[in-house]
Design a protein around this motif. Structure first.
Motif, PDB file in Angstrom:
ATOM      1  N   LEU A 262       0.918  -1.232   0.015  1.00 46.51           N
ATOM      2  CA  LEU A 262      -0.028  -0.128  -0.112  1.00 46.51           C
ATOM      3  C   LEU A 262       0.843   1.231  -0.011  1.00 46.51           C
ATOM      4  N   ARG A 263       2.162   1.133   0.735  1.00 52.96           N
ATOM      5  CA  ARG A 263       2.994   2.431   0.745  1.00 52.96           C
ATOM      6  C   ARG A 263       3.449   2.606  -0.716  1.00 52.96           C
ATOM      7  N   LEU A 264       4.049   1.383  -1.223  1.00 51.77           N
ATOM      8  CA  LEU A 264       4.611   1.277  -2.396  1.00 51.77           C
ATOM      9  C   LEU A 264       3.832   1.979  -3.531  1.00 51.77           C
ATOM     10  N   ILE A 265       2.372   1.578  -3.460  1.00 50.14           N
ATOM     11  CA  ILE A 265       1.652   2.008  -4.775  1.00 50.14           C
ATOM     12  C   ILE A 265       0.808   3.385  -4.292  1.00 50.14           C
ATOM     13  N   GLY A 266       1.168   3.898  -3.144  1.00 52.43           N
ATOM     14  CA  GLY A 266       0.643   5.426  -2.878  1.00 52.43           C
ATOM     15  C   GLY A 266      -0.793   5.484  -2.512  1.00 52.43           C
ATOM     16  N   ARG A 267      -1.078   4.204  -1.745  1.00 50.45           N
ATOM     17  CA  ARG A 267      -2.550   4.342  -1.489  1.00 50.45           C
ATOM     18  C   ARG A 267      -2.888   5.560  -0.361  1.00 50.45           C
ATOM     19  N   GLY A 268      -2.132   5.623   0.497  1.00 52.34           N
ATOM     20  CA  GLY A 268      -2.252   6.724   1.422  1.00 52.34           C
ATOM     21  C   GLY A 268      -3.112   6.387   2.700  1.00 52.34           C
ATOM     22  N   HIS A 269      -3.468   4.962   2.723  1.00 54.90           N
ATOM     23  CA  HIS A 269      -3.885   4.661   4.097  1.00 54.90           C
ATOM     24  C   HIS A 269      -3.298   3.025   4.116  1.00 54.90           C
ATOM     25  N   ASP A 270      -3.428   2.515   5.485  1.00 53.54           N
ATOM     26  CA  ASP A 270      -2.876   0.928   5.842  1.00 53.54           C
ATOM     27  C   ASP A 270      -4.226  -0.030   5.557  1.00 53.54           C
TER      28      ASP A 270
ATOM     29  N   GLY B 267      -1.387  -9.433  -8.295  1.00 52.91           N
ATOM     30  CA  GLY B 267      -0.121  -9.082  -8.800  1.00 52.91           C
ATOM     31  C   GLY B 267       0.555  -7.804  -8.645  1.00 52.91           C
ATOM     32  N   LEU B 268       0.070  -7.146  -7.617  1.00 53.14           N
ATOM     33  CA  LEU B 268       0.782  -5.907  -7.358  1.00 53.14           C
ATOM     34  C   LEU B 268       2.370  -5.889  -7.078  1.00 53.14           C
ATOM     35  N   PRO B 269       3.034  -4.940  -7.393  1.00 46.16           N
ATOM     36  CA  PRO B 269       4.543  -5.004  -7.213  1.00 46.16           C
ATOM     37  C   PRO B 269       4.901  -5.386  -5.843  1.00 46.16           C
ATOM     38  N   SER B 270       5.952  -6.215  -5.747  1.00 45.28           N
ATOM     39  CA  SER B 270       6.482  -6.847  -4.451  1.00 45.28           C
ATOM     40  C   SER B 270       5.723  -7.885  -3.885  1.00 45.28           C
ATOM     41  N   GLU B 271       4.568  -8.261  -4.465  1.00 40.10           N
ATOM     42  CA  GLU B 271       3.856  -9.362  -3.821  1.00 40.10           C
ATOM     43  C   GLU B 271       4.148 -10.686  -4.833  1.00 40.10           C
ATOM     44  N   ASP B 272       4.302 -11.647  -4.052  1.00 39.49           N
ATOM     45  CA  ASP B 272       4.398 -12.991  -4.951  1.00 39.49           C
ATOM     46  C   ASP B 272       3.140 -13.931  -4.777  1.00 39.49           C
ATOM     47  N   GLU B 273       3.062 -15.174  -5.053  1.00 38.17           N
ATOM     48  CA  GLU B 273       1.757 -15.808  -5.050  1.00 38.17           C
ATOM     49  C   GLU B 273       1.308 -16.197  -3.550  1.00 38.17           C
ATOM     50  N   SER B 274       2.292 -16.219  -2.944  1.00 35.84           N
ATOM     51  CA  SER B 274       2.006 -16.665  -1.219  1.00 35.84           C
ATOM     52  C   SER B 274       1.407 -15.206  -0.699  1.00 35.84           C
ATOM     53  N   ASP B 275       1.888 -14.091  -1.078  1.00 33.45           N
ATOM     54  CA  ASP B 275       1.458 -12.764  -0.621  1.00 33.45           C
ATOM     55  C   ASP B 275      -0.069 -12.500  -0.924  1.00 33.45           C
ATOM     56  N   ILE B 276      -0.244 -13.208  -2.215  1.00 31.39           N
ATOM     57  CA  ILE B 276      -1.614 -12.602  -2.900  1.00 31.39           C
ATOM     58  C   ILE B 276      -2.631 -13.550  -2.120  1.00 31.39           C
ATOM     59  N   LEU B 277      -2.275 -14.936  -1.890  1.00 31.87           N
ATOM     60  CA  LEU B 277      -3.098 -15.886  -1.139  1.00 31.87           C
ATOM     61  C   LEU B 277      -3.523 -15.482   0.354  1.00 31.87           C
ATOM     62  N   GLU B 278      -2.347 -14.729   0.734  1.00 27.38           N
ATOM     63  CA  GLU B 278      -2.489 -14.357   2.379  1.00 27.38           C
ATOM     64  C   GLU B 278      -3.596 -13.181   2.209  1.00 27.38           C
TER      65      GLU B 278
END
Length: 326
Positions: free
Chosen positions: A178-186, A211-222
């Motif tokens: 969320l910080r990397l893509i500049g969302r501005g909230h957590d 598929g957002l940057p810095s996320e692999d398949e395990s991050d996506i399933l989380e």
């Protein structure tokens, strides 16, 4: 022959037969199932641009917008704040009415942040939409940090009179992303927003990007494991698309190692794993989004939703067959 053409050929060769074969089908709660709980007959969302801004564009948080965002990539061409809400809805109704004369409609406040205005302005815009003949409710897309107590109270009041469905842009559960893509909230802000809406009896949906940057398949399933605990009525998924002239496009070229390669077949497999972690009560609105090719920085997949649903079903059948023979 490129991969996109090969995929199209595969779908042409196998799709026509596959759609009509009486095999066991992959089943899930659909958005149509969700709407059938509230309406009789067919109901269609009509996207509109009501002229809202966004705290990530007007300088309240930033002026760049979220890294992935370009509203032109998903808002219909007839949507323009230069045209009244009533006229936009009437154009949309005209398009659908020739095919489905008895259809009802939901005004979909899709562009930017649909609750980002004083209550008196929200009331005026929502009431204008509801005054259009055939419109039977509202779908409001917004950010989790744009739901003050006053706005929640107003939405609760409105939901006592008409159908109100609020879609929250959650995008991911990982704060580093969320910080990397500049969302501005957590993520906690998003989880709280969903809880607060649901506690007022307001129907609530979530939106996630896979598929957002810095996320692999395990991050996506989380993502799925964590949002499974939220009181969501509906969920939208879609693959990451790199849209031109966005911060995401710059990041893609400067740090390509942050992005995992994704094909339709690989994505279909990932979506099945994702869904398996969700409660069956959540209606799945969509799995795929296809932006206009002229807006894409990287080649699109060039497939329609029904093509992807066919791939999803074929992968599910393959897994069932493997389980049967194991």
């Amino acid at each position: 022959m490129n991969s996109r053409l090969l995929l199209r050929l595969f779908l042409l060769l196998h799709g026509a037969v596959g759609w009509f074969m009486k095999k066991e089908q992959f089943e899930y709660r659909t958005y149509a199932d969700f709407l059938a709980d509230h309406f009789r007959g067919k109901v269609q969302k009509i996207g509109i641009d009501a002229g809202f801004s966004c705290p990530n564009r007007d300088g309240s948080i930033s002026k760049e917008g979220c890294a992935f965002c370009n509203n032109e990539s998903f808002v219909p061409k007839y949507c323009s704040p230069r045209v009244s809400i009533s006229e936009q809805l009437q154009q949309g109704i005209y398009f659908f009415r020739s095919k489905y004369p008895a259809m009802s409609y939901l005004a979909y406040f899709q562009a930017y942040t649909g609750t980002y205005a004083p209550i008196e302005i929200l009331r005026k815009k929502y009431e204008e939409a509801l005054s259009v003949p055939g419109v039977v409710g509202l779908v409001i897309a917004t950010r989790p940090d744009c739901l003050s107590e006053d706005v929640l109270d107003f939405l609760s009041e409105l939901s006592q009179k008409t159908f109100v469905h609020v879609e929250i842009g959650i995008e991911t559960v990982h704060d580093r992303t969320l910080r990397l893509i500049g969302r501005g909230h957590d993520y906690q802000c998003a989880a709280d927003a969903v809880e607060r809406l649901a506690s007022r009896g307001i129907k609530v949906g979530g939106h996630m990007i896979l598929g957002l940057p810095s996320e692999d398949e395990s991050d996506i399933l989380e993502q799925a494991r964590r949002i499974a605990h939220l009181p969501l009525d509906t969920l939208k998924l879609h693959q990451l698309q790199i849209i031109r002239n966005t911060p995401m496009a710059k990041l893609f070229h400067s740090s390509p190692e942050l992005f995992i390669p994704m094909t339709p077949l690989k994505y279909a497999s990932l979506v099945l794993d994702y869904i398996a972690l969700l409660p069956a009560t959540i209606a799945l609105d969509r799995f795929l989004n296809q932006s206009p090719p002229n807006l894409l920085e990287t080649p699109g997949w060039g497939i329609k939703n029904y093509h992807f649903n066919y791939l999803l079903n074929k992968e599910w059948q393959r897994r069932r067959l493997r389980e049967t023979h194991s």
